[in-house]
Scaffold this motif. Structure first.
Motif, PDB file in Angstrom:
ATOM      1  N   SER A  35      19.753   2.011   3.908  1.00  0.00           N
ATOM      2  CA  SER A  35      20.212   1.871   5.346  1.00  0.00           C
ATOM      3  C   SER A  35      19.619   0.421   5.780  1.00  0.00           C
ATOM      4  CB  SER A  35      20.005   2.866   6.219  1.00  0.00           C
ATOM      5  OG  SER A  35      18.523   2.848   6.653  1.00  0.00           O
ATOM      6  N   ALA A  36      20.225   0.182   6.927  1.00  0.00           N
ATOM      7  CA  ALA A  36      19.794  -1.266   7.457  1.00  0.00           C
ATOM      8  C   ALA A  36      18.504  -1.104   8.020  1.00  0.00           C
ATOM      9  CB  ALA A  36      20.788  -1.437   8.672  1.00  0.00           C
ATOM     10  N   ALA A  37      18.188   0.036   8.576  1.00  0.00           N
ATOM     11  CA  ALA A  37      16.591   0.275   9.018  1.00  0.00           C
ATOM     12  C   ALA A  37      15.882   0.170   7.852  1.00  0.00           C
ATOM     13  CB  ALA A  37      16.702   1.604   9.875  1.00  0.00           C
ATOM     14  N   ASP A  38      16.240   1.246   6.882  1.00  0.00           N
ATOM     15  CA  ASP A  38      15.154   1.180   5.753  1.00  0.00           C
ATOM     16  C   ASP A  38      15.098  -0.203   5.056  1.00  0.00           C
ATOM     17  OD1 ASP A  38      14.458   3.618   5.962  1.00  0.00           O
ATOM     18  OD2 ASP A  38      15.818   4.297   4.122  1.00  0.00           O
ATOM     19  N   GLU A  39      16.196  -1.206   5.058  1.00  0.00           N
ATOM     20  CA  GLU A  39      16.083  -2.373   4.270  1.00  0.00           C
ATOM     21  C   GLU A  39      15.207  -3.164   5.278  1.00  0.00           C
ATOM     22  OE1 GLU A  39      16.721  -5.772   1.982  1.00  0.00           O
ATOM     23  OE2 GLU A  39      16.432  -3.743   1.561  1.00  0.00           O
ATOM     24  N   GLU A  40      15.327  -3.120   6.528  1.00  0.00           N
ATOM     25  CA  GLU A  40      14.483  -3.974   7.573  1.00  0.00           C
ATOM     26  C   GLU A  40      12.906  -3.674   7.213  1.00  0.00           C
ATOM     27  OE1 GLU A  40      11.843  -5.045  10.820  1.00  0.00           O
ATOM     28  OE2 GLU A  40      12.545  -2.901  10.440  1.00  0.00           O
ATOM     29  N   TYR A  41      12.799  -2.236   7.236  1.00  0.00           N
ATOM     30  CA  TYR A  41      11.234  -1.777   6.903  1.00  0.00           C
ATOM     31  C   TYR A  41      10.714  -2.243   5.712  1.00  0.00           C
ATOM     32  CZ  TYR A  41       7.345   1.023   5.920  1.00  0.00           C
ATOM     33  OH  TYR A  41       6.181   1.348   5.354  1.00  0.00           O
ATOM     34  N   ARG A  42      11.502  -2.242   4.641  1.00  0.00           N
ATOM     35  CA  ARG A  42      11.214  -2.762   3.234  1.00  0.00           C
ATOM     36  C   ARG A  42      10.923  -4.370   3.233  1.00  0.00           C
ATOM     37  NH1 ARG A  42      13.136  -5.533  -1.190  1.00  0.00           N
ATOM     38  NH2 ARG A  42      14.941  -6.154  -0.257  1.00  0.00           N
ATOM     39  N   VAL A  43      11.780  -5.053   3.912  1.00  0.00           N
ATOM     40  CA  VAL A  43      11.447  -6.446   3.843  1.00  0.00           C
ATOM     41  C   VAL A  43      10.044  -6.785   4.737  1.00  0.00           C
ATOM     42  CG1 VAL A  43      12.273  -8.598   4.860  1.00  0.00           C
ATOM     43  CG2 VAL A  43      13.735  -7.051   3.412  1.00  0.00           C
ATOM     44  N   ARG A  44      10.199  -6.189   6.052  1.00  0.00           N
ATOM     45  CA  ARG A  44       8.770  -6.490   6.849  1.00  0.00           C
ATOM     46  C   ARG A  44       7.737  -5.898   6.181  1.00  0.00           C
ATOM     47  NH1 ARG A  44       7.522  -2.524  10.178  1.00  0.00           N
ATOM     48  NH2 ARG A  44       9.364  -1.437  10.229  1.00  0.00           N
ATOM     49  N   THR A  45       7.552  -4.873   5.665  1.00  0.00           N
ATOM     50  CA  THR A  45       6.401  -4.225   5.082  1.00  0.00           C
ATOM     51  C   THR A  45       6.173  -5.019   4.025  1.00  0.00           C
ATOM     52  OG1 THR A  45       6.925  -2.047   6.385  1.00  0.00           O
ATOM     53  CG2 THR A  45       5.027  -2.056   4.483  1.00  0.00           C
ATOM     54  N   ASN A  46       6.879  -5.578   2.978  1.00  0.00           N
ATOM     55  CA  ASN A  46       6.441  -6.210   1.822  1.00  0.00           C
ATOM     56  C   ASN A  46       5.841  -7.494   2.343  1.00  0.00           C
ATOM     57  OD1 ASN A  46       7.387  -4.043   0.170  1.00  0.00           O
ATOM     58  ND2 ASN A  46       9.352  -5.364  -0.562  1.00  0.00           N
ATOM     59  N   ARG A  47       6.532  -7.965   3.300  1.00  0.00           N
ATOM     60  CA  ARG A  47       5.983  -9.422   3.869  1.00  0.00           C
ATOM     61  C   ARG A  47       4.428  -9.082   4.412  1.00  0.00           C
ATOM     62  NH1 ARG A  47       9.574 -10.426   7.772  1.00  0.00           N
ATOM     63  NH2 ARG A  47      10.844 -10.939   6.119  1.00  0.00           N
ATOM     64  N   TRP A  48       4.189  -8.059   5.140  1.00  0.00           N
ATOM     65  CA  TRP A  48       2.961  -7.496   5.572  1.00  0.00           C
ATOM     66  C   TRP A  48       2.048  -7.681   4.408  1.00  0.00           C
ATOM     67  CZ3 TRP A  48      -0.210  -3.397   4.803  1.00  0.00           C
ATOM     68  CH2 TRP A  48      -1.386  -3.406   5.722  1.00  0.00           C
ATOM     69  N   PHE A  49       2.306  -6.738   3.476  1.00  0.00           N
ATOM     70  CA  PHE A  49       1.474  -6.605   2.193  1.00  0.00           C
ATOM     71  C   PHE A  49       1.392  -8.191   1.537  1.00  0.00           C
ATOM     72  CE2 PHE A  49       2.272  -2.098   2.335  1.00  0.00           C
ATOM     73  CZ  PHE A  49       0.998  -1.638   1.676  1.00  0.00           C
ATOM     74  N   ASP A  50       2.073  -9.011   1.413  1.00  0.00           N
ATOM     75  CA  ASP A  50       2.054 -10.125   0.821  1.00  0.00           C
ATOM     76  C   ASP A  50       1.136 -11.081   1.746  1.00  0.00           C
ATOM     77  OD1 ASP A  50       3.848  -9.483  -1.083  1.00  0.00           O
ATOM     78  OD2 ASP A  50       5.642 -10.583  -0.094  1.00  0.00           O
ATOM     79  N   ASP A  51       1.212 -10.928   3.145  1.00  0.00           N
ATOM     80  CA  ASP A  51       0.270 -11.521   3.945  1.00  0.00           C
ATOM     81  C   ASP A  51      -1.132 -11.276   3.926  1.00  0.00           C
ATOM     82  OD1 ASP A  51       2.488 -13.364   4.455  1.00  0.00           O
ATOM     83  OD2 ASP A  51       2.740 -12.539   6.295  1.00  0.00           O
ATOM     84  N   ALA A  52      -1.334  -9.622   3.801  1.00  0.00           N
ATOM     85  CA  ALA A  52      -2.462  -8.949   4.121  1.00  0.00           C
ATOM     86  C   ALA A  52      -3.477  -8.958   2.661  1.00  0.00           C
ATOM     87  CB  ALA A  52      -2.308  -7.799   4.699  1.00  0.00           C
TER      88      ALA A  52
END
Length: 126
Positions: A35-52
């Motif tokens: 879903s749009a919400a799950d995709e937004e979550y996936r992209v945002r959280t993957n970015r957070w993991f990549d940064d952290a």
């Protein structure tokens, strides 16, 4: 208590590896299955993991090279797992909503370590 924890597919892929939680969710996302919400979550959280957290493949480009380290996979260190498990919960919820099977696996010796930092190891299973 085991030293390492991993969230993965219960069955191996055609390449012989148990795909990890991030890979499983990324397959759904790249395939347009979220879903749009799950995709937004996936992209945002993957970015957070990549940064952290360090990406082992940027430290050592050969760490996931199948010719050099066949079947290499990452495991969380239990000492770092409490906050990583919590951060991974949303990915596991996505898999549950889509009927994608996963399992939590713990081990004191998941394989030959080919990369290590304070949060994770990448190992080649023995």
């Amino acid at each position: 208590m085991s030293r390492f924890v991993r969230f993965q597919s219960p069955e191996p892929s055609p390449l012989g590896i148990h795909v990890g939680v991030f890979g499983l969710v990324n397959v759904l996302g790249r395939g347009g299955g979220l879903s749009a919400a799950d995709e937004e979550y996936r992209v945002r959280t993957n970015r957070w993991f990549d940064d952290a957290y360090p990406d082992p493949s940027t430290v050592d480009p050969l760490v996931y090279d199948r010719a050099v380290n066949p079947e290499a996979v990452a495991w969380f260190k239990v000492t770092a797992a409490s906050h990583l498990v919590e951060a991974t919960r949303g990915h596991l919820d996505i898999l549950d909503r889509h009927g994608v099977a996963w399992e939590r696996v713990e081990s004191d010796d998941p394989g030959r370590v080919v990369y290590e930092d304070e949060h994770q190891v990448v190992v080649v299973p023995r």
